[in-house]
Design an enzyme around this catalytic site. Structure first.
Site, mmCIF file in Angstrom:
data_model
loop_
_atom_site.group_PDB
_atom_site.id
_atom_site.type_symbol
_atom_site.label_atom_id
_atom_site.label_comp_id
_atom_site.label_asym_id
_atom_site.label_seq_id
_atom_site.Cartn_x
_atom_site.Cartn_y
_atom_site.Cartn_z
ATOM 1 C CD GLU A 86 92.867 40.665 41.088
ATOM 2 O OE1 GLU A 86 92.652 41.743 40.504
ATOM 3 O OE2 GLU A 86 93.063 40.580 42.305
ATOM 4 N N GLY A 87 92.854 38.625 36.503
ATOM 5 C CA GLY A 87 93.974 38.563 35.578
ATOM 6 C C GLY A 87 93.949 39.771 34.680
ATOM 7 N N GLY A 88 94.673 39.695 33.556
ATOM 8 C CA GLY A 88 94.736 40.825 32.648
ATOM 9 C C GLY A 88 93.397 41.157 32.013
ATOM 10 C CB VAL A 92 86.183 35.469 37.800
ATOM 11 C CG1 VAL A 92 85.016 34.485 37.882
ATOM 12 C CG2 VAL A 92 86.735 35.515 36.378
ATOM 13 C CG ASP A 204 93.745 31.094 25.349
ATOM 14 O OD1 ASP A 204 94.958 30.809 25.415
ATOM 15 O OD2 ASP A 204 93.222 31.961 26.063
#
EC number: 2.7.11.1
Length: 381
Positions: A86-88, A92, A204
């Protein structure tokens, strides 16, 4: 150390800022100015040419639309045991479709870093572009305010999982595996820059976005920030600065002028991470060593100090000559003047040569093999 590519068997929590309007395409004529969002949030990216043919999303031909109910069932109602990361942007999960196919499902946080435009850009980009070193988008979901992306499952996770903060029982990547990953990532960028028309600027590239299959073949992922490159007489695309701190090219960070050479700088940072085993930005390092590129500059200029850059976990098991070549490539990619950076096609040639030399070196030293051992893929459902 100086090096030219013609000598190498030539051939013919991440910090992001707001996204601007994606480039509208009408025979590739563009207005890159920002005039606010449109009412639908739709990005027009259709009409990318690949190998001389127009690629466009075809209903039923490529990424499919899933219902939220289908994806909830695939993840057993998004159970924590299936959480991969997980992140901002959101979370997933590992899932299994009715067909039995194992997939990775990214559930976007409505208030997260990846907005509706980025979601649409990613769906369109990955529906248009197909290459062995780009992750495959299987489908998506737009039920209500839910935004989910369904990808092929990559059992070995991301490159950063194998470079940084390793568990005590986790074997570090061998030199040859690192070179294999570098070559594959470069080929993915080459496809975006040289095969797609107009070129696609990834914007990115970072170790977290390079996913690995069971053979450690890399695939680029997360195309929400990708942008169509300049065409005709244009030399750059003007856009709001976005990307990940520690990877952005200096001229792009300063001016917002985006070119394919911006990706080359990012690639240089990733290659430096592969060699050093250090993060692009590591606040756990002491002052003056937190920015990888800044820390490495003095060593990149002195061949006698190249050894100081090498990941200690390699335990000296790498070919010195190949290290010299790798650092020469890194130094060129990280040139602060964008026009002096090499094109990705030349980088692919150089890295393929470097990887071949590394394999030959290993073959000559079979009496002392690499400590590489088999790794356990991520857990199954």
């Amino acid at each position: 150390m100086t090096c030219c590519f013609s000598c190498l068997n030539p051939r013919t929590k991440d910090i992001r800022v707001d996204i601007d309007n994606a480039r509208c395409n009408s025979r590739y004529q563009t207005d890159s100015s920002v005039h606010g969002s449109d009412t639908t949030g739709t990005e027009s990216i259709s009409g990318i040419l690949v190998n001389g043919k127009v690629n466009s999303p075809i209903p039923g031909g490529g990424a499919r639309s899933f219902t939220f109910k289908e994806l909830a069932a695939a993840t057993r109602n998004f159970r924590e045991v299936n959480l991969l990361g997980e992140g901002g942007f959101g979370r997933v999960y590992k899932g299994r479709l009715d067909s039995g196919q194992v997939v990775a499902i990214k559930q976007l946080n409505p208030d997260g870093l990846q907005g509706n435009r980025e979601f649409i850009v990613e769906v369109l980009m990955l529906s248009l572009l197909h290459h062995p070193n780009l992750v495959t988008l299987i489908g998506y979901c737009t039920s209500g305010d839910q935004r989910l992306l369904v990808y092929e499952y990559m059992p070995m996770g991301s490159l950063e999982d194998h470079l940084f903060d390793l568990e005590s029982n986790q074997e570090p990547l061998s030199w040859n595996t690192r070179m294999k990953i570098a070559v594959g990532a470069a080929r993915g960028i080459e496809y975006l820059h040289c095969t797609a028309n107009p070129p696609v600027i990834y914007r990115d590239l970072k170790s977290a976005n390079i996913l690995l299959d069971k053979e450690f073949s890399p695939k680029l992922s997360d195309f929400g920030l990708a942008k169509l490159g300049p065409v005709g007489d244009r030399t750059h695309v003007s856009t709001r600065v976005m990307g990940t701190y520690g990877y952005c090219a200096p001229e792009y960070a300063m001016s917002g002028k985006l070119t394919v050479k911006s990706d080359i700088y990012c690639f240089g940072v990733v290659l430096l991470e592969l060699i050093t085993g250090r993060k692009a930005i590591d606040l756990g390092q002491k002052q003056g060593e937190q920015n990888l590129v800044t820390w490495s500059r003095p060593y990149l200029k002195d061949q006698k100090k190249f050894g100081h850059l090498v990941d200690p976990s390699l335990r000296g098991k790498y070919p010195r000559r190949c290290l010299n070549y790798a650092i020469a490539i890194i130094a060129m990619c990280l040139n602060e003047e964008a026009h002096y950076r090499p094109f990705i096609g030349d980088i692919v040639v150089a890295l393929e040569y470097l990887a071949a030399q590394s394999r030959s070196h290993e073959a000559r030293n079979v009496s002392s093999p690499s400590p590489e051992i088999s790794r356990t893929p991520r857990r199954d459902l």
